[in-house]
Design a protein around this motif. Structure first.
Motif, short mmCIF file in Angstrom:
data_model
loop_
_atom_site.label_atom_id
_atom_site.label_comp_id
_atom_site.label_asym_id
_atom_site.label_seq_id
_atom_site.Cartn_x
_atom_site.Cartn_y
_atom_site.Cartn_z
N SER A 1 -46.50 74.76 -35.75
CA SER A 1 -46.28 74.46 -37.17
C SER A 1 -45.26 73.35 -37.34
N PHE A 2 -44.21 73.42 -36.56
CA PHE A 2 -43.12 72.45 -36.64
C PHE A 2 -43.63 71.03 -36.34
N VAL A 3 -44.33 70.90 -35.25
CA VAL A 3 -44.83 69.58 -34.83
C VAL A 3 -45.93 69.11 -35.78
N THR A 4 -46.82 70.03 -36.15
CA THR A 4 -47.91 69.68 -37.06
C THR A 4 -47.37 69.17 -38.39
N GLY A 5 -46.35 69.85 -38.90
CA GLY A 5 -45.76 69.45 -40.17
C GLY A 5 -45.28 68.01 -40.14
N GLU A 6 -44.61 67.67 -39.06
CA GLU A 6 -44.08 66.32 -38.91
C GLU A 6 -45.21 65.31 -38.79
N ALA A 7 -46.22 65.64 -37.99
CA ALA A 7 -47.36 64.75 -37.79
C ALA A 7 -48.12 64.55 -39.10
N SER A 8 -48.27 65.64 -39.82
CA SER A 8 -49.01 65.60 -41.07
C SER A 8 -48.29 64.75 -42.11
N GLU A 9 -46.97 64.85 -42.10
CA GLU A 9 -46.18 64.04 -43.04
C GLU A 9 -46.35 62.56 -42.76
N LYS A 10 -46.40 62.22 -41.49
CA LYS A 10 -46.60 60.82 -41.11
C LYS A 10 -47.95 60.33 -41.61
N CYS A 11 -48.98 61.14 -41.42
CA CYS A 11 -50.31 60.76 -41.87
C CYS A 11 -50.32 60.55 -43.37
N HIS A 12 -49.66 61.45 -44.05
CA HIS A 12 -49.61 61.37 -45.49
C HIS A 12 -48.94 60.07 -45.93
N LYS A 13 -47.82 59.74 -45.29
CA LYS A 13 -47.10 58.51 -45.64
C LYS A 13 -47.97 57.28 -45.38
N GLU A 14 -48.77 57.36 -44.32
CA GLU A 14 -49.59 56.21 -43.97
C GLU A 14 -50.97 56.29 -44.62
N LYS A 15 -51.12 57.24 -45.53
CA LYS A 15 -52.35 57.41 -46.29
C LYS A 15 -53.56 57.63 -45.38
N ARG A 16 -53.35 58.38 -44.32
CA ARG A 16 -54.46 58.76 -43.45
C ARG A 16 -54.73 60.24 -43.63
N LYS A 17 -56.01 60.58 -43.53
CA LYS A 17 -56.36 61.97 -43.79
C LYS A 17 -56.40 62.81 -42.53
N THR A 18 -56.45 62.16 -41.39
CA THR A 18 -56.71 62.90 -40.16
C THR A 18 -55.52 62.89 -39.21
N VAL A 19 -55.10 64.05 -38.81
CA VAL A 19 -54.07 64.17 -37.79
C VAL A 19 -54.73 64.01 -36.43
N ASN A 20 -54.27 63.01 -35.67
CA ASN A 20 -54.88 62.79 -34.35
C ASN A 20 -53.85 62.99 -33.24
N GLY A 21 -54.28 62.77 -32.03
CA GLY A 21 -53.42 63.00 -30.87
C GLY A 21 -52.18 62.12 -30.86
N ASP A 22 -52.33 60.88 -31.31
CA ASP A 22 -51.18 59.97 -31.35
C ASP A 22 -50.12 60.50 -32.31
N ASP A 23 -50.57 61.07 -33.41
CA ASP A 23 -49.62 61.60 -34.39
C ASP A 23 -48.81 62.74 -33.79
N ILE A 24 -49.47 63.55 -32.99
CA ILE A 24 -48.77 64.66 -32.35
C ILE A 24 -47.74 64.13 -31.35
#
Lengths: 152, 171
Positions: A66-89
């Motif tokens: 949850s901790f890592v996903t939250g951070e990755a998801s926030e990055k995607c959101h900031k960059e206006k991307r809908k998909t969390v991928n391996g690089d984000d993690i």
């Protein structure tokens, strides 16, 4: 532009049939057997693990995800991307201070993409599935935005 | 060593260490020195651990079978409302990252069990590892405070299992 992504995961019902009212208790934890098995790997042969310790570890791993996903998801959101991928993690692991994890996981991700790229390329004619926000495969193999078919 | 490679046992602290009755820094300093020595050894072990992890990943060829179920990982990810789409590779990456996480936390927890001369890993060992490791601060709510507190005395050099450790609690 992101439509290929929609094919990339299925809603799998195997093993944890969801109820309508959200996640069941056991679904928010990884199975205790799997967790215990991994813990045992790093202990000496005569080492034992209390049930409570395994349960605690289950909680810790879910919190980690949850901790890592939250951070990755926030990055995607900031960059206006809908998909969390391996690089984000990998990025999130770095951002959150899991320094020792970053290089091994980047390497793992790279290897996975190479493998899966070969697999997809050899099993079908190439698709246009490659996404812009990937940095990986230097070769011609398309990226693995294909439906997940390896569920347990 | 009769341990298999990769499982070196750090020396047990507190057994046979003489306790001078005179005042001064004697036993306290001795405990501190031994504690730091133990910490150093644990650091070395952890470095070996990470080198092993990287090497294993280099040798990985099977990306279809994982030690943790991908579907369950995905469910946990999706519990976050802000998460919309998840690339197929994401749970795969997490499966391996979680494996490393479990291994690292267990490794650190085991050090605490050994300091207390136990061969069974307990919840308080995990609590100790969490309180000693900055990057695990996010886990602090999972383990009750009482179980982390014992390490205050330990951080000053007194092994937790030592009956004389109360001498070293600061005023």
């Amino acid at each position: 532009m992101e439509s290929p992504d929609e094919k990339q995961h299925e809603d799998c019902g195997g093993g944890g049939g969801g109820s309508g009212s959200g996640i069941k208790e056991q679904d928010r934890l990884l199975p205790i057997a799997n967790v215990g098995r991994i813990m045992k790997q790093i202990l000496p042969p005569n080492g034992k693990i209390s049930k409570e310790a395994k349960e605690t570890m289950q909680e810790c791993v879910s919190e980690f995800i949850s901790f890592v996903t939250g951070e990755a998801s926030e990055k995607c959101h900031k960059e206006k991307r809908k998909t969390v991928n391996g690089d984000d993690i990998c990025w999130a692991l770095n951002a959150l201070g899991f320094d020792d994890y970053v290089e091994p996981m980047r390497r793992y991700l790279q290897k996975y993409r190479e493998m899966e790229g070969d697999r997809v390329a050899s099993s079908s004619s190439s698709s246009s599935a490659a996404a812009r926000d990937q940095t990986g495969a230097a070769g011609a193999a398309p990226f693995a935005f294909h439906p997940m078919d390896r569920n347990n | 060593m009769d341990q298999p490679p990769g499982h070196p046992v750090p020396p047990v602290i507190g057994v046979g260490v003489p306790y001078p009755t005179a005042g001064g820094a004697g036993p306290y300093q001795a405990y501190q020195n031994l504690f730091h020595q133990q910490q150093q050894q644990q650091q070395q072990q952890l470095q070996l651990f990470w080198a092993d992890q990287y090497r294993e990943i280099e040798q990985t060829t099977d990306f279809r079978n994982h030690s943790l179920p991908l579907a369950r990982i995905k469910k946990i990810m999706k519990a976050d409302e802000d998460v919309r789409m998840i690339a197929a590779e994401a749970p795969v990456v997490f499966a391996r990252a979680c494996e490393m996480f479990i291994l690292e936390l267990t490794h650190r927890s085991w050090a605490h069990a050994e300091e207390n001369k136990r061969r069974t890993l307990q919840k308080n060992d995990i609590a100790a590892a969490i309180s000693r490791t900055d990057v695990f601060d996010f886990l602090i709510d999972i383990v009750p405070r009482e179980e982390g507190k014992e390490d205050v005395a330990h951080a000053l050099g007194a092994p937790s299992g030592d009956p004389l450790s109360y001498y070293y609690v600061p005023k």
